[in-house]
Every structure is written in structure tokens, then in C-alpha cells.
Design a protein around this motif. Structure first.
Motif, short mmCIF file in Angstrom:
data_model
loop_
_atom_site.label_atom_id
_atom_site.label_comp_id
_atom_site.label_asym_id
_atom_site.label_seq_id
_atom_site.Cartn_x
_atom_site.Cartn_y
_atom_site.Cartn_z
N GLN A 10 44.21 -16.99 -70.47
CA GLN A 10 43.62 -18.25 -69.99
C GLN A 10 43.33 -19.42 -70.93
OE1 GLN A 10 40.12 -17.53 -67.80
NE2 GLN A 10 40.43 -19.22 -66.37
N THR A 125 41.31 -23.10 -63.11
CA THR A 125 40.88 -21.52 -62.81
C THR A 125 41.30 -21.04 -61.60
OG1 THR A 125 38.79 -22.05 -64.13
CG2 THR A 125 38.67 -20.12 -62.77
N PHE A 128 44.97 -20.15 -61.94
CA PHE A 128 45.22 -19.07 -62.72
C PHE A 128 44.83 -17.71 -61.89
CE2 PHE A 128 43.68 -15.85 -65.97
CZ PHE A 128 44.89 -16.11 -67.06
#
Length: 144
Positions: A10, A125, A128
Motif C-alpha cells: 500500500q 485507500t 486499494f
């Protein structure tokens, strides 16, 4: 994927996409070549990662000494302001020097960067998590 691998993937993807966007964007805003602004974007990303590590260590050391435990809104705001404030203090002079501009112009640009990253962090986010799934902490019942 394990929590550690997930965090590394990430962080790397987050910074890679940020660099790919900000190098050309700074080139346009400051009327300089991408060959000049792309290395600056890499430097800023590297500094942000390092500052994140240092600041979180300092914050958590302070936090561990507090009588009241937990992460209230006030404490989260203090964390965010401290992190971003420190990053501004570090990055604005570097941007001004690198881009051969004034501290005020660099500060204004950095405020724009902060606004972008607020939205970018949420969008990245979300994307992801859609691609890689939710982390265990968000998908399984956790103890208090």
C-alpha cells in the motif's frame, strides 16, 4: 496477504501514484521541466515517508505517557496537525529552493498539495481495498 506485506504494498503504490501525478503537476504549475520536478516529487515522497516514521514514533512515545488512553477526535486532530505541520516546515523551504521561488509561493503550493492529498488518501485507500480486499482489522471482529 499478511498485514506487513499489505502495508508495504500500500505505501509503495500510494507513493508511486503520487509521484507520477505530482511530478508533472508541479512542472505545469511552476513552469519547469518534468526532468526537474519529478526528482523533487521523489524527494518529497521520501521525506514524507521518513517523517511519517519519525513523527509516529515520537507521537506514540508521547501518547504512551498520557493518563487518558485511546484516540479521541482531539488526539487524532493533534496527530494530523502535528504531522502535516512538521511536513510543511520541512518541505516548503526545499520546494522554494528547488523550484527557485519564494517561500510564500512554495507554501501556497504546499497547501494545495495538502488539499490534494486529503482527497487522494481517501480515494486511494478505497480503491486499494476494492482491489486487495479489506485488512483483517476492518473485516473481522476485533477485541476492544
Amino acid at each position: 496477504m499478511s498485514p506487513t506485506v499489505r502495508r508495504v504494498v500500500q505505501a509503495v503504490l500510494y507513493e508511486a501514484f503520487a509521484i507520477a501525478f505530482f511530478g508533472p503537476a508541479m512542472s505545469f504549475v511552476f513552469e519547469q521541466s518534468v526532468a526537474s520536478t519529478l526528482p523533487l516529487a521523489v524527494l518529497m515522497s521520501t521525506i514524507a515517508l521518513g517523517w511519517n516514521y519519525v513523527f509516529n514514533g515520537l507521537f506514540e512515545a508521547w501518547e504512551s505517557r498520557q493518563a487518558v488512553k485511546g484516540r479521541s477526535l482531539r488526539r487524532r486532530l493533534a496527530h494530523g496537525i502535528g504531522f502535516e505541520g512538521g511536513l510543511v516546515v520541512i518541505l516548503v523551504p526545499i520546494m522554494a529552493y528547488w523550484l527557485e521561488t519564494t517561500l510564500l509561493h512554495a507554501l501556497l503550493a504546499d497547501l494545495g498539495i495538502l488539499a490534494f492529498f486529503f482527497v487522494y488518501a481517501i480515494a486511494f485507500t478505497w480503491a486499494f481495498d476494492r482491489v486487495f480486499g479489506l485488512p483483517d482489522s476492518a473485516s473481522k471482529a476485533c477485541g476492544a
